[in-house]
Motif scaffolding. Sequence first.
Motif, PDB file in Angstrom:
ATOM      1  N   THR A   4       0.840  -1.191   0.000  1.00  0.00           N
ATOM      2  CA  THR A   4       0.000   0.000   0.000  1.00  0.00           C
ATOM      3  C   THR A   4       0.876   1.243   0.000  1.00  0.00           C
ATOM      4  OG1 THR A   4      -1.683  -1.162   1.260  1.00  0.00           O
ATOM      5  CG2 THR A   4      -1.801   1.230   1.263  1.00  0.00           C
ATOM      6  N   PRO A   5       0.706   2.109  -1.006  1.00  0.00           N
ATOM      7  CA  PRO A   5       1.539   3.311  -1.062  1.00  0.00           C
ATOM      8  C   PRO A   5       1.120   4.356  -0.029  1.00  0.00           C
ATOM      9  CG  PRO A   5       0.043   3.257  -2.931  1.00  0.00           C
ATOM     10  CD  PRO A   5      -0.156   1.981  -2.176  1.00  0.00           C
ATOM     11  N   SER A   6       2.020   5.237   0.243  1.00  0.00           N
ATOM     12  CA  SER A   6       1.767   6.333   1.170  1.00  0.00           C
ATOM     13  C   SER A   6       0.545   7.124   0.728  1.00  0.00           C
ATOM     14  CB  SER A   6       2.985   7.260   1.204  1.00  0.00           C
ATOM     15  OG  SER A   6       2.668   8.461   1.866  1.00  0.00           O
ATOM     16  N   TYR A  66      -5.519  10.109  -4.818  1.00  0.00           N
ATOM     17  CA  TYR A  66      -4.960   8.851  -4.322  1.00  0.00           C
ATOM     18  C   TYR A  66      -5.376   7.689  -5.222  1.00  0.00           C
ATOM     19  CZ  TYR A  66      -3.190   5.405  -1.016  1.00  0.00           C
ATOM     20  OH  TYR A  66      -2.484   4.377  -0.425  1.00  0.00           O
ATOM     21  N   ARG A  67      -6.615   7.705  -5.710  1.00  0.00           N
ATOM     22  CA  ARG A  67      -7.059   6.659  -6.630  1.00  0.00           C
ATOM     23  C   ARG A  67      -6.224   6.665  -7.915  1.00  0.00           C
ATOM     24  NH1 ARG A  67     -11.936   4.102  -5.440  1.00  0.00           N
ATOM     25  NH2 ARG A  67     -12.932   4.938  -3.578  1.00  0.00           N
ATOM     26  N   LYS A  74      -1.205   0.084 -10.489  1.00  0.00           N
ATOM     27  CA  LYS A  74      -2.017  -1.119 -10.727  1.00  0.00           C
ATOM     28  C   LYS A  74      -2.467  -1.784  -9.437  1.00  0.00           C
ATOM     29  CE  LYS A  74      -0.181  -2.070 -15.333  1.00  0.00           C
ATOM     30  NZ  LYS A  74       0.526  -0.936 -15.669  1.00  0.00           N
ATOM     31  N   ILE A  75      -2.936  -0.969  -8.504  1.00  0.00           N
ATOM     32  CA  ILE A  75      -3.449  -1.452  -7.215  1.00  0.00           C
ATOM     33  C   ILE A  75      -4.944  -1.128  -7.171  1.00  0.00           C
ATOM     34  CG2 ILE A  75      -3.330  -1.221  -4.713  1.00  0.00           C
ATOM     35  CD1 ILE A  75      -0.399  -0.322  -5.081  1.00  0.00           C
ATOM     36  N   ALA A  76      -5.758  -2.115  -6.850  1.00  0.00           N
ATOM     37  CA  ALA A  76      -7.207  -1.921  -6.796  1.00  0.00           C
ATOM     38  C   ALA A  76      -7.586  -1.073  -5.587  1.00  0.00           C
ATOM     39  CB  ALA A  76      -7.914  -3.268  -6.740  1.00  0.00           C
ATOM     40  N   GLU A  78     -10.485  -0.501  -4.411  1.00  0.00           N
ATOM     41  CA  GLU A  78     -11.576  -1.115  -3.651  1.00  0.00           C
ATOM     42  C   GLU A  78     -11.063  -1.945  -2.482  1.00  0.00           C
ATOM     43  OE1 GLU A  78     -11.381  -1.315  -7.134  1.00  0.00           O
ATOM     44  OE2 GLU A  78     -12.650   0.459  -7.204  1.00  0.00           O
ATOM     45  N   LYS A  79      -9.866  -2.466  -2.602  1.00  0.00           N
ATOM     46  CA  LYS A  79      -9.285  -3.278  -1.531  1.00  0.00           C
ATOM     47  C   LYS A  79      -8.737  -2.435  -0.391  1.00  0.00           C
ATOM     48  CE  LYS A  79      -8.157  -7.174  -4.460  1.00  0.00           C
ATOM     49  NZ  LYS A  79      -7.121  -8.081  -4.948  1.00  0.00           N
ATOM     50  N   LEU A  80      -8.528  -1.143  -0.659  1.00  0.00           N
ATOM     51  CA  LEU A  80      -7.895  -0.271   0.334  1.00  0.00           C
ATOM     52  C   LEU A  80      -8.844   0.764   0.932  1.00  0.00           C
ATOM     53  CD1 LEU A  80      -4.534   0.449  -1.491  1.00  0.00           C
ATOM     54  CD2 LEU A  80      -5.010  -1.308   0.205  1.00  0.00           C
ATOM     55  N   LEU A  81      -9.718   1.319   0.109  1.00  0.00           N
ATOM     56  CA  LEU A  81     -10.558   2.442   0.542  1.00  0.00           C
ATOM     57  C   LEU A  81     -11.981   2.030   0.793  1.00  0.00           C
ATOM     58  CD1 LEU A  81      -9.189   5.117  -1.938  1.00  0.00           C
ATOM     59  CD2 LEU A  81      -8.503   4.743   0.414  1.00  0.00           C
TER      60      LEU A  81
END
Length: 81
Positions: A4-6, A66-67, A74-76, A78-81
Amino acid sequence: MAKTPSPCIDVCKFKREGHCIGCSLTKAQKSMFKSLKKESHRVGFLHMLTAQQERLGKYSHWDLAYRKKLAKRKIAAEKLL
């Protein structure tokens, strides 16, 4: 899963009572995020941050920025936010 990026969106101006005008992080929170190693802790931190942004107000721009950062890596979202 990718790391997960900053939550930083490269604005970094601490003007709102010590909170960055871009992401709402304080300098201490920014250091704290960097020290988090477990993915679950990083995701939990993002949830805390979005709650903080809602409480402080004036951070509606952060979600879109951030999105875009996540999409570029290439990070979804929906999995983070």
